[in-house]
Design a protein around this motif. Structure first.
Motif, short mmCIF file in Angstrom:
data_model
loop_
_atom_site.label_atom_id
_atom_site.label_comp_id
_atom_site.label_asym_id
_atom_site.label_seq_id
_atom_site.Cartn_x
_atom_site.Cartn_y
_atom_site.Cartn_z
N TRP B 115 0.92 -1.28 0.02
CA TRP B 115 0.16 -0.09 -0.09
C TRP B 115 1.00 1.10 -0.16
CZ3 TRP B 115 -4.92 1.35 -0.60
CH2 TRP B 115 -5.42 2.48 0.08
N ILE B 117 2.13 4.96 -1.77
CA ILE B 117 1.54 6.24 -2.46
C ILE B 117 1.51 6.13 -4.13
CG2 ILE B 117 3.87 7.26 -2.75
CD1 ILE B 117 2.56 9.95 -2.46
N TRP B 120 -1.60 6.16 -5.90
CA TRP B 120 -2.39 7.47 -5.86
C TRP B 120 -1.89 8.63 -6.86
CZ3 TRP B 120 -6.39 7.93 -2.18
CH2 TRP B 120 -6.56 6.91 -1.32
N LEU B 275 -5.39 6.92 8.06
CA LEU B 275 -4.94 6.15 7.07
C LEU B 275 -4.35 6.91 5.64
CD1 LEU B 275 -5.20 2.99 6.42
CD2 LEU B 275 -7.48 3.83 5.15
N THR B 276 -4.75 7.87 5.60
CA THR B 276 -4.48 8.69 4.02
C THR B 276 -4.18 10.27 4.53
OG1 THR B 276 -6.65 9.55 3.42
CG2 THR B 276 -5.76 7.23 2.60
N THR B 299 -2.03 13.76 12.39
CA THR B 299 -1.77 13.16 11.28
C THR B 299 -1.21 14.02 10.15
OG1 THR B 299 -3.98 13.81 10.64
CG2 THR B 299 -3.68 11.30 11.45
N MET B 302 -2.59 14.57 3.15
CA MET B 302 -2.44 13.58 2.10
C MET B 302 -1.41 14.34 1.06
SD MET B 302 -5.25 12.28 -0.50
CE MET B 302 -6.24 11.08 0.25
N PRO B 303 -0.43 13.61 0.56
CA PRO B 303 -0.45 12.06 0.50
C PRO B 303 0.67 11.96 1.62
CG PRO B 303 1.18 13.00 -1.22
CD PRO B 303 0.43 14.25 -0.56
N GLN B 305 0.78 11.32 4.89
CA GLN B 305 0.28 10.30 5.96
C GLN B 305 0.22 8.84 5.33
OE1 GLN B 305 -0.44 11.06 9.17
NE2 GLN B 305 -1.17 8.88 9.70
N GLY B 306 -0.31 8.66 4.47
CA GLY B 306 -0.51 7.53 3.63
C GLY B 306 0.89 6.84 3.31
N ALA B 310 2.56 3.25 5.48
CA ALA B 310 2.57 2.49 4.57
C ALA B 310 3.16 0.90 5.06
CB ALA B 310 2.94 2.67 3.24
#
Lengths: 369, 369
Positions: B115, B117, B120, B275-276, B299, B302-303, B305-306, B310
């Protein structure tokens, strides 16, 4: 539109309207719904008596009910002064500072806040009930858990059905065990105190949890289409509060607030502890922002927060201080875009309901043409 | 159950199932719904090709679609390393500390996170599309705003309808202006990225905002009753994601996670940025608590945090670290209480839909008896 519950209560539409305004409650019942008067603001029993007399004179013999705010647990010997003493000075200063930032004028000498803790205390709710049970009310609702056992018993002796609000299936099961007759499942999107479960998920969950008790769906209902959706989810009726705030019969005391409600979109509310210390959905304002600000002192628990902000809210409302002016209201505020009479609102709801059923029947291949 | 959209796409039920699992997507389409394969995890075009081949071989000629995650705005020349460099060391340390608290084992040497980045980023989504347009997909959905204009054009040339997710009416109107064909109105109660407006309020608002474009209702739909409610609200179909996670065809890689989903109640999810970096509804875990903790670092947007989490999420999932193990899922997780085949789920949905229509017809006085 008929369910077992609407037949039992003798109303044309399974549509329950909660409102603090006697004129709105009476108009809802006259229009074929079931008006429920919110009693929390009646700290003087004579005022409640006067308003119930007014409803009796204007309801054309149609049924109506009362909504109280009564804790199931009794707090013995605690006075308002005891609670006042628990409020930290830093929080009082934050109230003063915030009001000063917006130059909010003081109340006049001797002018009390209309929104005090007292309406939330059991002894006040009991004096309200002593008055209300002399009137032919058909429903007693409690916004704060199940009412105490003796109150449920007294209601049942008088032939009054008892309803209680719930934000989760667990909460609803507790009400059912306490012996109430109707659960109002209040979804996340509703105005006032709400949990986090949205109506789409909550309604069927509560229906299953308390069956065969009837459930009213609350939260997110402002059209006949939404009413039909709620009934599709298993409810025996809908409980609407927000929608009446912009009716011509509503006595909002502030044109500025009415204009704010008419202009607000569905994204302009917030679930905040600013009002009472428990999460309650309301218009998002610079006042709620101040309490939700991570750099502020944060809110106090119920009932301290309500007492802390009571006078401040009266000042904001009386002087119509735009950026701070708010009220509890649900996400359906986005469709409250014109002032209409209660009768027009009810007509729109029932017409929209029929259209929604027509459409669903067509999708299901049961067209009646 | 037929709407204009379901007729146009040639499906029996107006029921769109989003899933990362090819076997689930194919089974949904075979059962008379419309399966949509989530493409975000396919960073290798050959893997996507392999799975689309598999679907082609198992879908019995029924229509299906693809869901990509593609930003409308192009970010030129930014590499994963550039983004990595923007992550503060304090946040990296917090990840290490949290994993250490729960004694989460390392990944094996050379074992990459599944999972990243990269899924995305626009160039990855474009390689996915280059593959997908060689298959007879009938729908292209985008989870991150409207797709770029050239992608919409390319889809339309191939006769592929384009859908985009929206959490507000404003957002939906932008999609309509961009020329997409279907809006998926994703309510607050849904799994994954959501806004704050609940489906009961959002669905009709989006339907009105983009009419005559068809709208699919997403969020809070896990039963035929909820499906009927969503169609009552004006949707032309429903978009379900969570419900498939506990089907026997779902390849969850973790029995512990499946057990958690089966045991969770509707109150066991949280809308978190963990999560993101954008609010996404997921199981509430000690991992999400750590990121939502006011005493933690919070947090990243985005992006970042993702990318930050991961590898940690891969470690948690691979080693099935119970208290930290989570997944995006909506509030309807409360009714995902048994493992069933996709066909059983679809049968239950369509049977529940018919029962709900029956009940609403009775309430409306249109009983067919």
């Amino acid at each position: 539109m008929q369910t077992e519950l609407s037949k039992k209560l003798g109303v044309e539409h399974a549509l329950f309207g909660f409102t603090p305004f006697p004129a709105v409650a009476a108009a809802i019942s006259r229009a074929g719904g079931f008006g429920v008067l919110g009693a929390v603001r009646y700290t003087d029993p004579d005022e409640l008596k006067r308003d119930l007399d007014w409803i009796e004179a204007h309801v054309d013999g149609m049924p109506y009910g009362l909504d109280v705010v009564m804790p199931a647990k009794k707090v013995e010997g605690v006075t308002e002064a005891d609670v006042e003493a628990m409020i930290p000075e830093g929080h009082r200063q934050y109230v003063r500072d915030t009001l000063a930032t917006y130059a909010v004028p003081e109340l006049d000498e001797g002018e009390a806040s209309g929104w005090r803790i007292t309406g939330w205390m059991e002894q006040v709710a009991r004096t309200q009930l002593d008055v209300a049970f002399d009137y032919p009310i058909k429903l007693l609702a409690n916004a704060l858990g199940s009412p105490p056992a003796d109150v449920i018993e007294r209601a049942h002796e008088k032939g009054v059905l008892v309803a209680a609000l719930a934000g989760s299936a667990r909460h609803a099961r507790k009400h059912a065990e306490a012996g109430i007759d109707i659960v109002v499942a209040q979804g996340y999107e509703g105005g006032g105190h709400t949990g986090e479960i949205a109506s789409m998920v909550l309604t069927p969950e509560v229906v299953e949890a308390v069956a065969p008790l009837p459930v009213l769906a609350a939260g997110g209902i402002g059209s006949g289409q939404q009413m039909a959706a709620a009934l599709t989810l298993g409810a025996q009726g809908v409980w609407l509060g927000s929608l009446w705030l912009t009716t011509t019969e509503a006595d909002m005391h502030s044109r500025a607030l009415t204009r704010k409600l008419l202009a607000a979109g569905s994204g302009d509310t917030v679930r905040s502890r600013a009002l009472t210390g428990k999460p309650a959905r309301q218009l998002r304002t610079e006042w709620t922002d101040a309490w939700d600000d991570p750099n502020g002192p944060g809110t106090l628990p119920m009932p301290l927060q309500g007492l802390l902000v009571a006078d401040a809210l009266s000042r904001i409302q009386k002087h119509e201080v735009g950026p701070l002016l708010g009220t509890p209201v649900g996400q359906i505020v986005g469709r409250m875009n014109s002032e209409r009479t209660v009768q027009e609102v009810v007509d729109d709801l029932t017409r929209g309901f029929e259209e929604a059923v027509d459409r669903l029947d067509r999708i299901a291949g049961r067209s009646h043409e």
